[in-house]
Design an enzyme around this catalytic site. Structure first.
Site, PDB file in Angstrom:
ATOM      1  N   HIS A  26       0.900  -1.324   0.031  1.00  0.00           N
ATOM      2  CA  HIS A  26      -0.124   0.004  -0.203  1.00  0.00           C
ATOM      3  C   HIS A  26       0.795   1.136   0.083  1.00  0.00           C
ATOM      4  CE1 HIS A  26       0.009  -0.915   4.330  1.00  0.00           C
ATOM      5  NE2 HIS A  26       0.333   0.197   4.591  1.00  0.00           N
ATOM      6  N   ARG A  52      -1.050 -13.262  -3.941  1.00  0.00           N
ATOM      7  CA  ARG A  52      -0.851 -11.922  -4.945  1.00  0.00           C
ATOM      8  C   ARG A  52       0.493 -11.175  -4.556  1.00  0.00           C
ATOM      9  NH1 ARG A  52      -6.073  -8.102  -3.966  1.00  0.00           N
ATOM     10  NH2 ARG A  52      -4.771  -6.285  -4.913  1.00  0.00           N
ATOM     11  N   CYS A  61     -13.287  -4.697 -12.254  1.00  0.00           N
ATOM     12  CA  CYS A  61     -12.496  -3.644 -11.496  1.00  0.00           C
ATOM     13  C   CYS A  61     -11.080  -4.226 -11.130  1.00  0.00           C
ATOM     14  CB  CYS A  61     -13.178  -3.085 -10.444  1.00  0.00           C
ATOM     15  SG  CYS A  61     -13.522  -4.152  -9.072  1.00  0.00           S
ATOM     16  N   ARG A  71     -16.368   1.097  -2.923  1.00  0.00           N
ATOM     17  CA  ARG A  71     -16.229  -0.354  -2.007  1.00  0.00           C
ATOM     18  C   ARG A  71     -16.159   0.093  -0.767  1.00  0.00           C
ATOM     19  NH1 ARG A  71     -11.795  -3.653  -3.285  1.00  0.00           N
ATOM     20  NH2 ARG A  71     -10.041  -2.098  -2.537  1.00  0.00           N
TER      21      ARG A  71
HETATM   22  C1  PEP Z   1      -9.498  -7.009  -6.942  1.00  0.00           C
HETATM   23  O1  PEP Z   1      -9.193  -7.914  -5.961  1.00  0.00           O
HETATM   24  O2  PEP Z   1      -9.478  -7.148  -8.027  1.00  0.00           O
HETATM   25  C2  PEP Z   1      -9.791  -5.453  -6.477  1.00  0.00           C
HETATM   26  C3  PEP Z   1     -10.039  -4.617  -7.408  1.00  0.00           C
HETATM   27  O3  PEP Z   1      -9.812  -5.306  -5.489  1.00  0.00           O
HETATM   28  P1  PEP Z   1      -8.225  -4.927  -4.683  1.00  0.00           P
HETATM   29  O4  PEP Z   1      -7.124  -4.846  -5.601  1.00  0.00           O
HETATM   30  O5  PEP Z   1      -8.355  -3.683  -3.940  1.00  0.00           O
HETATM   31  O6  PEP Z   1      -8.346  -5.988  -3.720  1.00  0.00           O
HETATM   32 MG    MG Z   2      -9.883  -7.286  -4.086  1.00  0.00          MG
END
Ligand code: PEP
Ligand code: MG
Length: 758
Positions: free
Chosen positions: A373, A648, A685, A515
């Site tokens: 972040h 991730r 998204c 969100r």
């Molecule tokens: C996602 O998980 O694809 C998403 C848009 O949310 P974040 O990247 O904020 O977890």
């Molecule tokens: Mg997400």
């Protein structure tokens, strides 16, 4: 009572001016009780602060009762009506206080004639700050609206009162230690990883423990200073802090969060300043006196069992360093980092914000403590940032110049003129390209005339500054956790309301998708619960955090509903794993709407309510979910992570993070089909929507809403304009027929090469 009064009272500006015009903490508390009593039309208002070590509430300020008893009235937690409010963590409202068996008579306090009684606990998360009490004469009892209003007020006051409380603790001793680094011969170039793209060429400043006068025992001040020098340094410091506060607000309105309020409040603590002054009058050199007294306070804060208090040592370190720097040097310290590349081993989002307010030119993080972040925030701040795991960086002389190429991750130390020239030319070319791109307003219509909606993903309001908003159809993902991440404490409902309203007003007529909080995983709050989870992405993350902390969740929902009255706004929930969770969230919206209605506050009566599809479990209940939701938005970043069980953020398994995996492609098709069947809107998204090689597939399965980071918008638009949906459908069909990753990857790779060269 009129709720508009509350709105006005708790406007950020008014609270800010409360700080600025206050001479010390006692008078700050006194001003609060006066203001609250006026706005609540109460005859009496009192603040009791809670002392955890004695488990007692202490009267700290009162308007209407006997002020001689301030600091003298002490109630055990649970004792009397005031103690009950804290112990049971609820509002206590009584038309005739003395009739309640819990009532405790306190001689000389003179509260006999004020029978109508209302007390609410002051809390910041789980941290008990104290109790706020108002009283009236018996003939004017408090109503349920009054209870709600006082609760709102208490939430708004909590963080400031937490600071005041921290300063009011007794003095004890504790020692501290420091770390040091080895020196080495400097290389010409150090390679790192790009965290936020950009270019910077400037001098550098290293932030290490050495910049902290409180934690380094080795400071020896050669010059002697006077009491007047000390007083001047205090005034300069105050002016600097107010100036910084303004700059932060200009840069990031989300941070209109009184980020420097704790510093300003400490600076106004009469007791602390008096103690330093007394030492100076006893011939202690002012910088030594500052260190001695600040260290006493620091030790108290460190000994606290409450994290929220421990966190405040950061503020003390910061402030002592700033005052001493101002004392030692007559030159202006406000912009000591301005136009410098900053090298540091660790930085909190709130610190990064301060540095950005000072206009640093770039940031280099050395080694550990890196969480993604910080990188996302640096991108939002458009601040070049490189992460390099090389301790030599910490020993580069500050007289050197650095060139940061944060496009590929190279750091040049004292680069030759030739290198600098090449980079400056490249940078200029890049800038004018981006400027031209900003002006282009081309519709995202495919070759066969299908209109595609392009929405932006934003983290902070400042993200919108980098684009011409005419090129987007709205916001498809506002990651609301970012204003939470950049601060030192939870933003109140009122602060969130202001941020959200600003966002809505900046895009008139365009839909905005909020969100709700997605905290946890790699997004850790510096000020909340430092317990380490074994599997943070599978733990107390996202909607689980919100549903466990209903108070925080409710404040956010109320703020969104209030900010979006009569506006086109969508609310979606992250990391939903079941219908049940979704229904809990929907019910909460309902509950907040009812509360707002009965308080006479304007709110959005009909927001669209949606689900983020991020969990594989949803695939099996997708039709029921489509029936219940107004829209879907696929968060592919998490959908890939959870479907393939690949962290991730873990580089070691990055090669297994495959959005083109047949299971992912087929999941997307299932989601698209359900949305179509139930005629609900569907957008993507996650990052997949901004990756050119996936666009043909996404168009082919029926995706018509792409929500992407602002820097990808032009590229995605131009690719969409070059494709025909008819052809894309064929591509999707072929991809969906493949069973192996190698097969799908071959097709996707071809698109990647094609779009790279276009
Ligand atoms: C996602 O998980 O694809 C998403 C848009 O949310 P974040 O990247 O904020 O977890
Ligand atoms: Mg997400």
């Amino acid at each position: 009572m009129n709720v508009d009064h509350i709105k006005m009272l708790f406007d950020i500006g008014e609270l800010n001016s409360l700080f600025i015009n206050t001479a010390n903490i006692e008078s700050f508390l006194q001003k609060i009780v006066t203001l609250v009593s006026e706005h609540m039309l109460a005859d009496v208002c009192s603040i009791y602060l809670y002392n955890k070590s004695t488990d007692e509430l202490v009267l700290k300020a009162t308007k209407g009762l006997n002020t001689d008893l301030i600091n003298k009235v002490k109630l055990k937690n649970g004792e009397g009506l005031v103690g009950t409010a804290l112990k049971e963590l609820r509002a206590v409202s009584e038309a005739e206080g003395s009739q309640n068996p819990q009532y405790k008579y306190i001689p000389d306090l003179h509260e006999e004639e004020f029978q109508s009684f209302l007390a609410v606990p002051l809390l910041q998360g789980n941290y008990k700050i104290g109790v706020l009490v108002i009283q009236r004469k018996a003939e004017r009892p408090f109503t349920s609206t009054d209870v709600l209003a006082l609760r709102t007020i208490s939430v708004q006051l909590a963080s400031m009162l937490a600071n005041a409380k921290a300063l009011a603790m007794p003095v004890e001793d504790q020692t501290d230690s420091i770390t040091d680094y080895a020196d080495d011969i400097l290389p010409k170039m150090i390679k790192g990883k790009v965290a936020s793209e950009g270019y910077a060429y400037s001098r550098l400043k290293i932030i290490s423990n050495k910049n902290n006068y409180l934690t380094d025992n080795n400071f020896c001040f050669l010059n002697t200073y006077t009491i007047n020098d000390f007083k001047e340094a205090l005034i300069t410091t105050e002016n600097q802090l107010e100036d910084l506060q303004k700059k932060v607000e200009e840069k990031l309105s989300d941070a209109a969060s009184l980020i420097f309020s704790a510093h300003l409040l400490i600076l106004k603590d009469k007791q602390l300043i008096d103690k330093i002054t007394a030492l100076i009058q006893n011939n202690v050199n002012p910088p030594d006196a500052i260190i001695q007294i600040f260290t006493e306070y620091r030790n108290i804060f460190l000994k606290s069992t409450e994290l929220i208090i421990q966190e405040k040592t950061q503020d003390l370190d910061d402030l002592a360093t700033r005052i001493i720097d101002n004392l030692l040097s007559k030159e202006d310290q406000t912009n000591k980092f301005s136009d410098h590349i900053v090298i540091t081993r660790e930085v909190f989002p709130s610190e990064l914000l301060k540095l950005s307010a000072e206009n640093i030119s770039g940031l280099i993080m050395v080694g550990g403590g890196v969480t993604s972040h910080i990188s996302i925030l640096a991108r939002s701040l458009q601040l070049p940032m490189i992460i390099a795991d090389d301790m030599k960086l910490m020993s580069i002389p500050e007289t050197s110049k650095l060139l940061m190429d944060a496009h590929i991750g190279n750091i040049y130390i004292n680069p030759t003129d030739e290198i600098v020239k090449t980079f400056e030319q490249r940078n200029e070319a890049q800038k004018s390209f981006l400027e031209n791109q900003k002006q282009l307003i081309l519709p995202a219509t495919t070759e066969d005339k299908i209109k595609i909606k392009i929405l932006a993903n934003i983290n902070l309001l400042s993200d919108l500054k980098s684009i011409n908003t005419d090129i987007i159809d709205g916001i498809g993902l506002y990651r609301t956790e970012f204003p939470f991440l950049i601060r030192n404490n939870f933003p109140s409902e009122e602060e969130q309301f202001i941020i959200y309203r600003k966002l809505i007003e900046s895009l008139p007529g365009k839909p905005i998708t909020f969100r709700t909080l997605d905290i946890g995983g790699d997004k850790v709050l510096s000020y909340y619960d430092k317990t380490v989870e074994q599997n943070p992405f599978l733990g107390m993350r996202s909607i689980r955090f919100s549903l466990t902390h209903m108070d925080i969740f409710k404040q956010q929902i109320r703020a969104i509903l209030r900010a979006s009255a009569e506006k086109d706004v969508k609310i979606m929930f992250p990391m939903i794993s079941s219908l049940d969770e979704f229904f809990m969230c929907k019910n909460l919206i309902n509950e907040c709407q009812n509360e707002l209605k009965s308080s006479g506050i304007d709110y959005n009566i009909n927001p669209k309510i949606g689900v983020m599809i991020e969990m594989p479990s949803l695939l099996f209940i997708i039709n029921s979910l489509a029936e219940a939701a107004d829209f879907f938005s696929v968060g592919t970043n998490d959908l890939v992570q959870y479907t393939l069980a690949v962290d991730r953020t873990n580089e070691k398994v990055a090669h297994l993070y495959q959005p083109h995996h047949p299971a992912i492609l087929r999941s997307m098709k299932i989601i698209a089909d359900a949305a179509k069947k139930y005629k609900i809107e569907l957008s993507i998204c996650g990052d997949m929507a901004g990756m050119p090689e996936y666009i043909p597939f996404l168009l082919g399965i029926g995706i018509r809403h792409f929500s992407i980071g602002t820097t990808y918008i032009q590229k995605v638009k131009s690719i969409i304009r070059s494709l025909s949906v008819k052809e894309c459908k064929k591509t999707a069909k072929i991809l969906l027929s493949k069973n192996e990753v190698t097969e799908t990857s071959e097709i996707i790779d071809k698109f990647k090469t094609k779009f790279q060269t276009e």
